[in-house]
Design a protein around this motif. Structure first.
Motif, PDB file in Angstrom:
ATOM      1  N   ASN A 177       0.850  -1.190   0.000  1.00 28.34           N
ATOM      2  CA  ASN A 177       0.000   0.000   0.000  1.00 28.34           C
ATOM      3  C   ASN A 177       0.883   1.237   0.000  1.00 28.34           C
ATOM      4  O   ASN A 177       2.099   1.164   0.177  1.00 28.34           O
ATOM      5  CB  ASN A 177      -0.964   0.000   1.189  1.00 28.34           C
ATOM      6  N   LEU A 178       0.269   2.380  -0.209  1.00 30.35           N
ATOM      7  CA  LEU A 178       1.005   3.638  -0.262  1.00 30.35           C
ATOM      8  C   LEU A 178       1.110   4.301   1.099  1.00 30.35           C
ATOM      9  O   LEU A 178       1.902   5.222   1.277  1.00 30.35           O
ATOM     10  CB  LEU A 178       0.338   4.600  -1.247  1.00 30.35           C
ATOM     11  N   GLY A 179       0.335   3.833   2.061  1.00 28.05           N
ATOM     12  CA  GLY A 179       0.339   4.465   3.367  1.00 28.05           C
ATOM     13  C   GLY A 179      -0.582   5.671   3.390  1.00 28.05           C
ATOM     14  O   GLY A 179      -0.873   6.289   2.364  1.00 28.05           O
ATOM     15  N   VAL A 180      -1.065   5.995   4.559  1.00 18.61           N
ATOM     16  CA  VAL A 180      -1.950   7.136   4.751  1.00 18.61           C
ATOM     17  C   VAL A 180      -1.212   8.165   5.596  1.00 18.61           C
ATOM     18  O   VAL A 180      -0.743   7.864   6.689  1.00 18.61           O
ATOM     19  CB  VAL A 180      -3.258   6.725   5.458  1.00 18.61           C
ATOM     20  N   LEU A 181      -1.082   9.369   5.090  1.00 16.86           N
ATOM     21  CA  LEU A 181      -0.403  10.425   5.820  1.00 16.86           C
ATOM     22  C   LEU A 181      -1.318  10.999   6.896  1.00 16.86           C
ATOM     23  O   LEU A 181      -2.384  11.518   6.598  1.00 16.86           O
ATOM     24  CB  LEU A 181       0.038  11.535   4.863  1.00 16.86           C
ATOM     25  N   GLY A 182      -0.910  10.880   8.134  1.00 16.93           N
ATOM     26  CA  GLY A 182      -1.711  11.420   9.217  1.00 16.93           C
ATOM     27  C   GLY A 182      -1.495  10.636  10.487  1.00 16.93           C
ATOM     28  O   GLY A 182      -1.229   9.439  10.455  1.00 16.93           O
ATOM     29  N   PRO A 183      -1.577  11.274  11.655  1.00 15.51           N
ATOM     30  CA  PRO A 183      -1.304  10.600  12.926  1.00 15.51           C
ATOM     31  C   PRO A 183      -2.316   9.527  13.284  1.00 15.51           C
ATOM     32  O   PRO A 183      -2.058   8.717  14.157  1.00 15.51           O
ATOM     33  CB  PRO A 183      -1.325  11.752  13.939  1.00 15.51           C
ATOM     34  N   LEU A 184      -3.466   9.494  12.626  1.00 11.21           N
ATOM     35  CA  LEU A 184      -4.492   8.506  12.933  1.00 11.21           C
ATOM     36  C   LEU A 184      -4.532   7.380  11.903  1.00 11.21           C
ATOM     37  O   LEU A 184      -5.490   6.617  11.849  1.00 11.21           O
ATOM     38  CB  LEU A 184      -5.871   9.190  13.002  1.00 11.21           C
ATOM     39  N   SER A 185      -3.474   7.245  11.122  1.00  6.77           N
ATOM     40  CA  SER A 185      -3.497   6.271  10.032  1.00  6.77           C
ATOM     41  C   SER A 185      -3.532   4.832  10.550  1.00  6.77           C
ATOM     42  O   SER A 185      -4.138   3.966   9.947  1.00  6.77           O
ATOM     43  CB  SER A 185      -2.279   6.465   9.134  1.00  6.77           C
ATOM     44  N   GLY A 186      -2.852   4.553  11.698  1.00  4.81           N
ATOM     45  CA  GLY A 186      -2.920   3.239  12.318  1.00  4.81           C
ATOM     46  C   GLY A 186      -2.587   2.094  11.379  1.00  4.81           C
ATOM     47  O   GLY A 186      -1.518   2.028  10.805  1.00  4.81           O
ATOM     48  N   ARG A 187      -3.544   1.186  11.219  1.00  2.00           N
ATOM     49  CA  ARG A 187      -3.295  -0.017  10.425  1.00  2.00           C
ATOM     50  C   ARG A 187      -3.149   0.283   8.942  1.00  2.00           C
ATOM     51  O   ARG A 187      -2.825  -0.606   8.159  1.00  2.00           O
ATOM     52  CB  ARG A 187      -4.439  -1.013  10.635  1.00  2.00           C
ATOM     53  N   PHE A 188      -3.350   1.530   8.549  1.00  2.00           N
ATOM     54  CA  PHE A 188      -3.181   1.892   7.140  1.00  2.00           C
ATOM     55  C   PHE A 188      -1.769   2.401   6.845  1.00  2.00           C
ATOM     56  O   PHE A 188      -1.504   2.886   5.755  1.00  2.00           O
ATOM     57  CB  PHE A 188      -4.218   2.944   6.739  1.00  2.00           C
ATOM     58  N   ASN A 189      -0.870   2.304   7.821  1.00  2.46           N
ATOM     59  CA  ASN A 189       0.516   2.676   7.574  1.00  2.46           C
ATOM     60  C   ASN A 189       1.092   1.820   6.455  1.00  2.46           C
ATOM     61  O   ASN A 189       0.601   0.725   6.162  1.00  2.46           O
ATOM     62  CB  ASN A 189       1.353   2.496   8.843  1.00  2.46           C
ATOM     63  N   VAL A 190       2.188   2.325   5.853  1.00  2.00           N
ATOM     64  CA  VAL A 190       2.784   1.617   4.733  1.00  2.00           C
ATOM     65  C   VAL A 190       3.192   0.207   5.163  1.00  2.00           C
ATOM     66  O   VAL A 190       3.621  -0.036   6.289  1.00  2.00           O
ATOM     67  CB  VAL A 190       3.987   2.415   4.182  1.00  2.00           C
ATOM     68  N   ARG A 191       3.059  -0.741   4.241  1.00  2.00           N
ATOM     69  CA  ARG A 191       3.254  -2.156   4.554  1.00  2.00           C
ATOM     70  C   ARG A 191       3.911  -2.854   3.360  1.00  2.00           C
ATOM     71  O   ARG A 191       3.610  -2.556   2.205  1.00  2.00           O
ATOM     72  CB  ARG A 191       1.901  -2.803   4.874  1.00  2.00           C
ATOM     73  N   PHE A 192       4.814  -3.795   3.651  1.00  4.56           N
ATOM     74  CA  PHE A 192       5.505  -4.563   2.610  1.00  4.56           C
ATOM     75  C   PHE A 192       5.357  -6.055   2.890  1.00  4.56           C
ATOM     76  O   PHE A 192       5.303  -6.481   4.048  1.00  4.56           O
ATOM     77  CB  PHE A 192       7.001  -4.225   2.586  1.00  4.56           C
ATOM     78  N   ARG A 193       5.344  -6.833   1.840  1.00  2.00           N
ATOM     79  CA  ARG A 193       5.257  -8.289   1.947  1.00  2.00           C
ATOM     80  C   ARG A 193       6.598  -8.914   1.555  1.00  2.00           C
ATOM     81  O   ARG A 193       7.202  -8.533   0.552  1.00  2.00           O
ATOM     82  CB  ARG A 193       4.148  -8.819   1.026  1.00  2.00           C
ATOM     83  N   LEU A 194       7.067  -9.875   2.356  1.00  2.00           N
ATOM     84  CA  LEU A 194       8.271 -10.627   2.033  1.00  2.00           C
ATOM     85  C   LEU A 194       7.862 -11.963   1.435  1.00  2.00           C
ATOM     86  O   LEU A 194       7.072 -12.698   2.026  1.00  2.00           O
ATOM     87  CB  LEU A 194       9.114 -10.864   3.299  1.00  2.00           C
ATOM     88  N   GLU A 195       8.387 -12.277   0.267  1.00  2.00           N
ATOM     89  CA  GLU A 195       7.992 -13.520  -0.384  1.00  2.00           C
ATOM     90  C   GLU A 195       9.169 -14.154  -1.101  1.00  2.00           C
ATOM     91  O   GLU A 195      10.132 -13.490  -1.489  1.00  2.00           O
ATOM     92  CB  GLU A 195       6.854 -13.266  -1.378  1.00  2.00           C
ATOM     93  N   SER A 196       9.080 -15.479  -1.268  1.00  2.00           N
ATOM     94  CA  SER A 196      10.117 -16.224  -1.976  1.00  2.00           C
ATOM     95  C   SER A 196       9.499 -17.473  -2.576  1.00  2.00           C
ATOM     96  O   SER A 196       8.802 -18.224  -1.875  1.00  2.00           O
ATOM     97  CB  SER A 196      11.250 -16.618  -1.029  1.00  2.00           C
ATOM     98  N   GLY A 197       9.705 -17.671  -3.865  1.00  2.17           N
ATOM     99  CA  GLY A 197       9.186 -18.861  -4.533  1.00  2.17           C
ATOM    100  C   GLY A 197       7.682 -18.996  -4.455  1.00  2.17           C
ATOM    101  O   GLY A 197       7.147 -20.110  -4.423  1.00  2.17           O
TER     102      GLY A 197
END
Length: 289
Positions: A177-197
């Motif tokens: 995701n792109l993340g939500v700018l703001g102090p109340l973003s909470g679970r909408f903060n930027v997030r990355f997935r680690l994957e292999s194969g």
């Protein structure tokens, strides 16, 4: 001990070229053979006896202080290498005008165990700036290529592919995701997935809306590592884009996950912070790529 030699060209101590440039403190990437100048990263661990008996393994006191300040200087495990150390300090070299990023990686004692150099200068990077293609090569403590990070040109969300020394894909760090700018973003903060194969190995969660500190969790939600951005010093923070990170690995891990965790700070810096002004310098002007 003799005084360090003056900056000049000297015989390459690593034996790969005829000459290598000594800047007065350390060996540089500038090399030459048969009258032609090229770029080649110096080895990291025998590193660098300089022309006049410069110490082979200087301790980076700033890195050691950073680890101590975070309370991570105690415990077993120090003295290993890039792919076995539980604490990694990633320091970006400060440059007023940066075209290619460069980082050093230290263990918890401040011993340098890795070097990161950006390769290439693609047309996409020229046209798109921070959104252009980025390729970072990570060398281990003996100067051998350990892995390569490749971030293709992007417009919004990024994917960083981690390649082994042989060029084979180890895994990917995928921005979800792109993340939500703001102090109340909470679970909408930027997030990355680690994957292999095709398997999901974990997730990187930004813990606040500024995306400075990150929790790396396994598929069950247990934290296995952390990435913390640290104060780089007034001059760096004020005048350059250089960033410092500490990667804390909670328990021994091997295989693709270890490579992805080691690559995490560099991937995050490349995707979120390269050529983006720090919020400590200009609050409210933050943007995610």
């Amino acid at each position: 001990m003799s005084q360090p030699a003056a900056a000049n060209w000297y015989p390459d101590p690593f034996g790969r070229f005829e000459h290598r440039y000594w800047d007065g403190n350390q060996w540089t990437h500038h090399v030459g053979s048969r009258g032609q100048q090229m770029m080649d990263p110096p080895a990291v661990a025998p590193l660098a006896h300089g022309p006049m008996q410069t110490p082979a393994a200087r301790i980076n006191q700033q890195a050691a202080r950073t680890v101590k300040k975070l309370g991570l200087d105690e415990g077993a495990g120090a003295g290993g290498g890039l792919l076995s150390e539980p604490i990694l300090v990633v320091n970006q070299k400060a440059k007023l005008f940066e075209r290619k990023a460069e980082y050093s990686i230290f263990d918890r004692t401040g011993r340098r165990i890795g070097l990161v150099v950006e390769r290439g200068h693609s047309l996409s990077k020229v046209a798109l700036g921070a959104n252009g293609t980025r390729r970072l090569q990570i060398f281990d403590e003996v100067g051998q290529l350990a892995m390569t990070l490749l971030r293709p040109a992007t417009v919004l969300k990024s994917t960083v592919t981690v390649l082994g020394a042989d060029g084979a894909q180890i895994g990917r760090i995928v921005q979800e995701n792109l993340g939500v700018l703001g102090p109340l973003s909470g679970r909408f903060n930027v997030r990355f997935r680690l994957e292999s194969g095709g398997d999901e190995l974990g997730t990187i969660y930004a813990e606040n809306w500024k995306a400075w500190d990150f929790s790396i969790q396994d598929p069950l939600g247990a934290e296995v590592a952390r990435v913390t951005k640290t104060w780089a010093g007034f001059a760096k923070e004020r005048f350059t884009k250089a960033d410092n990170y500490v990667v804390e690995i909670h328990s021994p891990m091997a295989g693709p996950l270890r490579f992805l965790v080691v690559a995490a700070a560099l991937a995050l810096d490349t995707v979120l912070k390269q050529e983006v002004e720090s919020p400590r310098r200009h609050r409210g002007r933050r943007r995610f790529l």
